[in-house]
Design a protein around this motif. Structure first.
Motif, short mmCIF file in Angstrom:
data_model
loop_
_atom_site.label_atom_id
_atom_site.label_comp_id
_atom_site.label_asym_id
_atom_site.label_seq_id
_atom_site.Cartn_x
_atom_site.Cartn_y
_atom_site.Cartn_z
N VAL A 58 0.84 -1.20 0.00
CA VAL A 58 0.00 0.00 0.00
C VAL A 58 0.87 1.25 0.00
CG1 VAL A 58 -1.65 1.34 1.35
CG2 VAL A 58 -2.00 -1.11 1.05
N ARG A 59 1.87 1.30 0.88
CA ARG A 59 2.73 2.47 0.99
C ARG A 59 3.53 2.72 -0.30
NH1 ARG A 59 7.86 2.94 1.94
NH2 ARG A 59 8.08 0.80 2.67
N VAL A 60 4.13 1.67 -0.85
CA VAL A 60 4.94 1.82 -2.06
C VAL A 60 4.07 2.24 -3.24
CG1 VAL A 60 6.35 0.57 -3.75
CG2 VAL A 60 6.80 0.31 -1.30
N THR A 61 2.90 1.64 -3.36
CA THR A 61 1.99 2.00 -4.45
C THR A 61 1.58 3.46 -4.35
OG1 THR A 61 1.17 -0.26 -4.58
CG2 THR A 61 -0.22 1.43 -5.53
N GLN A 62 1.22 3.89 -3.17
CA GLN A 62 0.83 5.29 -2.98
C GLN A 62 2.00 6.23 -3.26
OE1 GLN A 62 -0.74 5.22 1.01
NE2 GLN A 62 -2.82 4.76 0.30
N ASN A 63 3.19 5.89 -2.78
CA ASN A 63 4.37 6.73 -3.00
C ASN A 63 4.71 6.84 -4.48
OD1 ASN A 63 4.65 7.27 -0.28
ND2 ASN A 63 6.30 5.80 0.04
N LYS A 64 4.66 5.72 -5.20
CA LYS A 64 4.97 5.74 -6.63
C LYS A 64 3.93 6.56 -7.40
CE LYS A 64 7.67 1.61 -7.48
NZ LYS A 64 7.75 0.41 -8.31
N ALA A 65 2.67 6.37 -7.07
CA ALA A 65 1.62 7.12 -7.76
C ALA A 65 1.77 8.62 -7.50
CB ALA A 65 0.24 6.64 -7.30
N ARG A 66 2.03 8.98 -6.26
CA ARG A 66 2.20 10.39 -5.90
C ARG A 66 3.42 10.98 -6.61
NH1 ARG A 66 2.44 9.63 -0.85
NH2 ARG A 66 0.21 9.66 -0.52
N ALA A 67 4.53 10.25 -6.61
CA ALA A 67 5.76 10.73 -7.25
C ALA A 67 5.58 10.87 -8.76
CB ALA A 67 6.92 9.79 -6.94
N ALA A 68 4.91 9.90 -9.37
CA ALA A 68 4.69 9.95 -10.82
C ALA A 68 3.79 11.13 -11.18
CB ALA A 68 4.07 8.65 -11.31
N TRP A 69 2.72 11.30 -10.44
CA TRP A 69 1.79 12.40 -10.71
C TRP A 69 2.47 13.75 -10.52
CZ3 TRP A 69 -2.60 11.54 -13.13
CH2 TRP A 69 -3.52 12.57 -13.24
N THR A 70 3.20 13.90 -9.41
CA THR A 70 3.92 15.14 -9.13
C THR A 70 4.94 15.43 -10.22
OG1 THR A 70 3.62 14.81 -6.76
CG2 THR A 70 5.35 16.33 -7.42
N SER A 71 5.63 14.40 -10.68
CA SER A 71 6.62 14.57 -11.74
C SER A 71 5.96 15.05 -13.03
CB SER A 71 7.36 13.25 -12.01
OG SER A 71 8.13 12.89 -10.90
N ARG A 72 4.83 14.44 -13.39
CA ARG A 72 4.13 14.84 -14.61
C ARG A 72 3.73 16.31 -14.54
NH1 ARG A 72 4.41 11.28 -18.84
NH2 ARG A 72 2.56 12.21 -19.71
N VAL A 73 3.21 16.71 -13.39
CA VAL A 73 2.77 18.10 -13.21
C VAL A 73 3.96 19.05 -13.28
CG1 VAL A 73 1.74 19.74 -11.58
CG2 VAL A 73 0.66 17.51 -11.95
#
Length: 84
Positions: A58-73
């Protein structure tokens, strides 16, 4: 009609291969989601002592999703549905 795009927030070649096998017959385009250079994707998978397997996933999935989204933005790239 424009193909719908999925972003893969993983550096795993196998995960990309599996997602492509499912997505292409459905007319979906898959892109790997580059991370902002200040983010180390490997560090997102660091284990925490005494963490249960479920909590880790759960933690790794959330961290990766947050990092990917932030990077795209921050890089000004288009936003699409995200797969981790």
């Amino acid at each position: 009609m424009t193909a719908k795009t999925l972003l893969l927030a993983s550096q795993s070649p196998r995960r990309l291969q599996l997602l492509l096998q499912v997505a292409q017959p459905l007319g979906l385009c898959v892109q790997t989601c580059g991370f902002d250079p200040s983010i180390d994707p490997e560090s997102l998978e660091a284990q925490v002592p005494d963490e249960s397997p479920k909590a880790y996933v759960v933690r790794v999935t959330q961290n990766k999703a947050r990092a990917a989204w932030t990077s795209r933005v921050s890089l000004g790239l288009p936003l699409h549905p995200l797969v981790t």
